[in-house]
Design an enzyme around this catalytic site. Structure first.
Site, short mmCIF file in Angstrom:
data_model
loop_
_atom_site.label_atom_id
_atom_site.label_comp_id
_atom_site.label_asym_id
_atom_site.label_seq_id
_atom_site.Cartn_x
_atom_site.Cartn_y
_atom_site.Cartn_z
CE LYS A 31 -2.41 1.60 3.72
NZ LYS A 31 -2.24 3.06 3.86
CG ASP A 58 -5.36 4.29 1.17
OD1 ASP A 58 -6.49 4.68 0.77
OD2 ASP A 58 -5.08 4.13 2.36
CE LYS A 60 -8.26 6.53 3.53
NZ LYS A 60 -6.81 6.29 3.54
CG PHE A 61 -8.97 9.67 -6.13
CD1 PHE A 61 -7.82 10.38 -5.80
CD2 PHE A 61 -8.87 8.66 -7.08
CE1 PHE A 61 -6.61 10.10 -6.40
CE2 PHE A 61 -7.66 8.38 -7.69
CZ PHE A 61 -6.53 9.09 -7.35
CG HIS A 62 -14.63 13.50 -1.40
ND1 HIS A 62 -14.91 13.96 -0.14
CD2 HIS A 62 -15.76 13.69 -2.11
CE1 HIS A 62 -16.15 14.38 -0.08
NE2 HIS A 62 -16.69 14.25 -1.27
CG ASP A 63 -11.93 16.83 -7.02
OD1 ASP A 63 -12.79 17.62 -7.47
OD2 ASP A 63 -10.75 17.15 -6.78
CB ILE A 64 -16.16 17.29 -9.83
CG1 ILE A 64 -14.86 17.60 -10.58
CG2 ILE A 64 -16.58 18.46 -8.94
CD1 ILE A 64 -15.00 18.73 -11.59
CB THR A 67 -11.39 15.73 -10.79
OG1 THR A 67 -11.69 17.00 -11.35
CG2 THR A 67 -10.01 15.75 -10.18
CB THR A 118 -11.53 4.12 11.79
OG1 THR A 118 -10.22 4.45 11.32
CG2 THR A 118 -12.08 2.95 11.02
CD GLN A 189 -4.51 0.88 13.46
OE1 GLN A 189 -5.66 1.24 13.66
NE2 GLN A 189 -3.94 0.94 12.27
N GLY A 209 1.09 -2.74 8.70
CA GLY A 209 2.28 -1.89 8.58
C GLY A 209 3.32 -2.23 9.61
NE ARG A 210 1.99 1.63 13.27
CZ ARG A 210 1.11 2.36 13.94
NH1 ARG A 210 1.51 3.21 14.85
NH2 ARG A 210 -0.18 2.25 13.70
O1 C5P Z 1 1.19 0.20 11.07
P1 C5P Z 1 -0.24 -0.21 10.92
O2 C5P Z 1 -0.40 -1.70 10.76
O3 C5P Z 1 -1.15 0.37 11.97
O4 C5P Z 1 -0.66 0.43 9.52
C1 C5P Z 1 -1.97 0.36 9.05
C2 C5P Z 1 -2.10 1.13 7.77
O5 C5P Z 1 -3.47 1.21 7.44
C3 C5P Z 1 -1.59 2.56 7.83
O6 C5P Z 1 -1.10 2.88 6.53
C4 C5P Z 1 -2.82 3.35 8.14
O7 C5P Z 1 -2.78 4.66 7.64
C5 C5P Z 1 -3.90 2.56 7.42
N1 C5P Z 1 -5.22 2.74 8.00
C6 C5P Z 1 -5.53 2.41 9.29
N2 C5P Z 1 -6.76 2.58 9.80
C7 C5P Z 1 -7.71 3.08 9.04
C8 C5P Z 1 -7.45 3.42 7.72
C9 C5P Z 1 -6.18 3.23 7.23
O8 C5P Z 1 -4.66 1.95 10.02
N3 C5P Z 1 -8.91 3.21 9.54
#
Ligand code: C5P
Length: 231
Positions: A31, A58, A60-64, A67, A118, A189, A209-210
């Site tokens: 991602k 990722d 997250k488009f939000h436009d006309i 576009t 979220t 989170q 991610g982490r």
């Molecule tokens: O490091 P981690 O596992 O928390 O990364 C989760 C990824 O998902 C990050 O890129 C974060 O921006 C994204 N994300 C999220 N929660 C959301 C929407 C996106 O953690 N509600």
């Protein structure tokens, strides 16, 4: 079969390439979000694609509609596999995204809709005029609306996946961040699930991610999560 997507939450193209090379065959989907894309632009997408990986762009488009249509087309030309839009962009915007994506045939980008961020609670929704629904109800309503109008799937928290999965048509994609292997650090989170729980609830793609990138042994961490997903 679900897929593991690693969130490339790094600042530079060089770091991104380093992480992708380090993870090697353990991960084939990444991602790229607003932070990295704003810093490095399409070159970073090309670099990850050139390494033979799938890309979830990722932004997250939000436009006309016009576009968004043209932006999805740009993503399709880059070869991205998943892209995000905001469901609140409305019917015409979602349809425009869908139509641009369809131009790319079998390997087209799939369009995912974000329902309610979220980070928003009931008070935040009231501030923007949503007063008659709880956040969970708004997620469900917007999810149904987005898929009915052409979104291939939804991004949702692991806690929302099961009810969406039970309600939406078979084949809808459910992409879920907030995944933490059992016993690992939760970080910032708040609503987390283990990989096995998320997949069991209907998630088709987990974004992690982490727990992988910050692990002492990222390859081992990725493999352990894949094992938890049954891959
Ligand atoms: O490091 P981690 O596992 O928390 O990364 C989760 C990824 O998902 C990050 O890129 C974060 O921006 C994204 N994300 C999220 N929660 C959301 C929407 C996106 O953690 N509600």
């Amino acid at each position: 079969m679900s897929e593991l997507i690693v969130a490339l939450d790094v600042q530079t193209r060089a770091e991104a390439v380093e992480k992708v090379e380090l993870l090697g065959d353990a991960v084939d989907f990444y991602k790229i979000g607003l932070e990295l894309y704003t810093a490095e632009g399409p070159d970073v997408v090309k670099a990850v694609k050139d390494l033979g990986k799938k890309v979830f762009l990722d932004l997250k488009f939000h436009d006309i509609p016009r576009t968004v249509e043209r932006s999805v087309r740009s993503g399709g030309k880059l070869g991205v596999d998943l892209m995000t839009i905001h469901a609140v962009g409305g019917k015409m915007m979602i349809t425009a995204a869908r139509e641009a994506a369809m131009e790319f045939g079998e390997n087209r980008p799939k369009i995912l809709a974000v329902t309610v961020l979220t980070s928003l609670d009931q008070n935040d929704l009231a501030d923007i005029g949503v007063r008659d629904r709880l956040p969970a109800e708004q997620v469900m309503a917007m999810g149904q609306f987005a898929v009915a109008n052409g979104a291939d799937g939804l991004v949702s928290s692991p806690k929302e996946v099961r009810s969406l999965y039970e309600t939406l048509p078979y084949g809808t994609l459910f992409v879920t961040p907030g995944v933490r292997p059992a016993g690992s650090a939760v970080g910032d989170q708040k609503r987390v699930a283990t990989p096995a729980m998320a997949v069991g609830d209907g998630a088709t793609h987990l974004v992690v991610g982490r727990p992988i990138l910050a692990a002492a042994d990222p390859v081992a961490a990725a493999k352990a999560i894949r094992a938890e997903m049954g891959l």
